[in-house]
Design an enzyme around this catalytic site. Structure first.
Site, PDB file in Angstrom:
ATOM      1  N   HIS A 295       0.819  -1.207   0.000  1.00 38.59           N
ATOM      2  CA  HIS A 295       0.000   0.000   0.000  1.00 38.59           C
ATOM      3  C   HIS A 295       0.857   1.263   0.000  1.00 38.59           C
ATOM      4  CE1 HIS A 295      -4.307   0.059  -0.227  1.00 38.59           C
ATOM      5  NE2 HIS A 295      -4.357   1.189   0.456  1.00 38.59           N
ATOM      6  N   ARG A 298       1.267   1.937  -3.539  1.00 39.78           N
ATOM      7  CA  ARG A 298       0.012   2.485  -4.075  1.00 39.78           C
ATOM      8  C   ARG A 298      -0.113   3.964  -3.708  1.00 39.78           C
ATOM      9  NH1 ARG A 298      -5.363   1.226  -5.725  1.00 39.78           N
ATOM     10  NH2 ARG A 298      -7.000   2.135  -4.432  1.00 39.78           N
ATOM     11  N   TYR A 330      -4.884  12.637  -0.733  1.00 44.65           N
ATOM     12  CA  TYR A 330      -3.599  12.827  -1.398  1.00 44.65           C
ATOM     13  C   TYR A 330      -3.308  14.297  -1.675  1.00 44.65           C
ATOM     14  CZ  TYR A 330      -3.603   7.800  -1.873  1.00 44.65           C
ATOM     15  OH  TYR A 330      -3.631   6.462  -1.591  1.00 44.65           O
TER      16      TYR A 330
END
Length: 353
Positions: A295, A298, A330
């Site tokens: 992750h 990712r 993000y």
């Protein structure tokens, strides 16, 4: 510290009969696990302690009491998640009591735990990501095995190789392909291990996922059984081709060929846990001090793409997020990166050292 450990050192008062009746209901009728019943017992013991301190009968507690209890737990340092779990336990008790006609309403309804701050996703810096992607095992100079050469047989040999004891071009090629694909396409680990070598014999039996090398795309099956197509970068395609050239090497192969793209030392589909272990080991070998797992790659994919493009909607589609609110975290990570760059570069922003 979990809530059982946090409450273990606290006084354990005797529970009133009504609380014991509820626990018996949870054990017999709801058939809850012993661990869950233990946690429910701890929650009710804490509620009894609060009620006794407030000099109020357990079934006479009102919404203001519950709110005050939650505030006391918060000021005492209990986490927002821990408070939410305790409130959930209390809520279940009062729901049962209301159904029994013991209370007119559930005093926990409408009481919420303090909002827990959402942690920023952990992402590698661009340089660290490239360091991991460009890493080549020192034993790679030996080159690929000769045509027709067999890789080491036996679980013990493979296990030693997978733990980093020896260099094996088969393991190296597989791990490099997995790392490149995770970072190139932002796949979840479940999507990665779900990939097959081919899409399937017909459209009625499609694989969970596969790589279309001609189009440079990965077809994956994400959360909610939703299919999506994501691009695969040229470096990842090259790494995958190198892996496929070695994947078919015979080593304790099962009678039925495994359709999985990524397989383990016994020829079976690689598990998510194995990917975590191999990626962590690869990051260690590459000299990264940051803990790396699927992750993290990712998150790195999303963060680096957003920094370069600024297209939040595109990042949402590539990640397979149902809501753009999930992707917006993000933007916070990107702002943190920009704020750090400002702090380091702007002459008026630098703090005195």
């Amino acid at each position: 510290m979990d809530r059982a450990a946090a409450q273990a050192a606290e006084p354990a008062p005797a529970l009133p009969a009504v609380a014991l009746d509820y626990l018996a209901h949870a054990r017999v009728e709801k058939r809850l696990a012993a661990r869950t019943l233990s946690l429910y017992t701890l929650d009710l013991q804490k509620l009894v302690v609060f009620a006794q301190a407030a000099q109020v009968e357990l079934l006479a507690l009102q919404v203001p009491h519950i709110r005050r209890f939650a505030a006391q737990m918060h000021s005492g340092g209990r986490s927002a998640r821990g408070i939410a779990l305790i409130l959930s336990g209390w809520r279940g008790f009062f729901q049962w009591a209301a159904r029994q006609g013991l209370v007119p309403m559930n005093p926990v309804d409408g009481v919420r735990a303090p909002r827990a701050p959402k942690p920023l996703p952990k992402a590698l810096g661009v340089e660290d990501a490239l360091q991991l992607m460009n890493y080549v095992n020192a034993g790679a100079g030996a080159g690929p095995p000769q045509a027709g050469a067999r890789l080491p047989r036996g679980a013990a040999t493979r296990e030693a190789v997978e733990r980093g004891g020896h260099f094996d071009p088969w393991i190296e090629a597989r791990d490099a392909a997995m790392a490149e694909l995770l970072y190139s396409s932002g796949l979840r680990v479940a999507e990665l291990v779900g990939l097959d070598v081919a899409p399937g014999p017909d459209t009625e039996r499609l694989a969970r996922g596969w790589i279309d090398f001609a189009a440079g795309e990965a077809h994956v099956l994400g959360k909610g059984s939703k299919r999506r197509i994501v691009p695969v970068g040229s470096a990842a395609l090259q790494a995958l081709q190198a892996w496929l050239a070695l994947r078919a090497q015979p080593f304790a192969a099962p009678a039925t060929p495994e359709p999985a793209l990524f397989i383990g030392r016994r020829g079976a589909r690689l598990t998510a846990q194995s990917v975590w272990v191999r990626l962590r080991e690869r990051a260690r070998q590459a000299g990264l001090t940051t803990s790396v797992h699927p992750h993290v790659l990712r998150h790195s994919f999303a963060s680096h793409l957003l920094q370069s493009s600024g297209d939040l909607r595109a990042v949402q589609e590539l990640l397979g997020h149902a809501s753009i609110a999930t992707t917006q975290i993000y933007t916070r990570l990107d702002f943190q990166h920009l704020a750090q760059a400002y702090e380091n570069a702007h002459p008026r922003a630098r703090r005195k050292r």
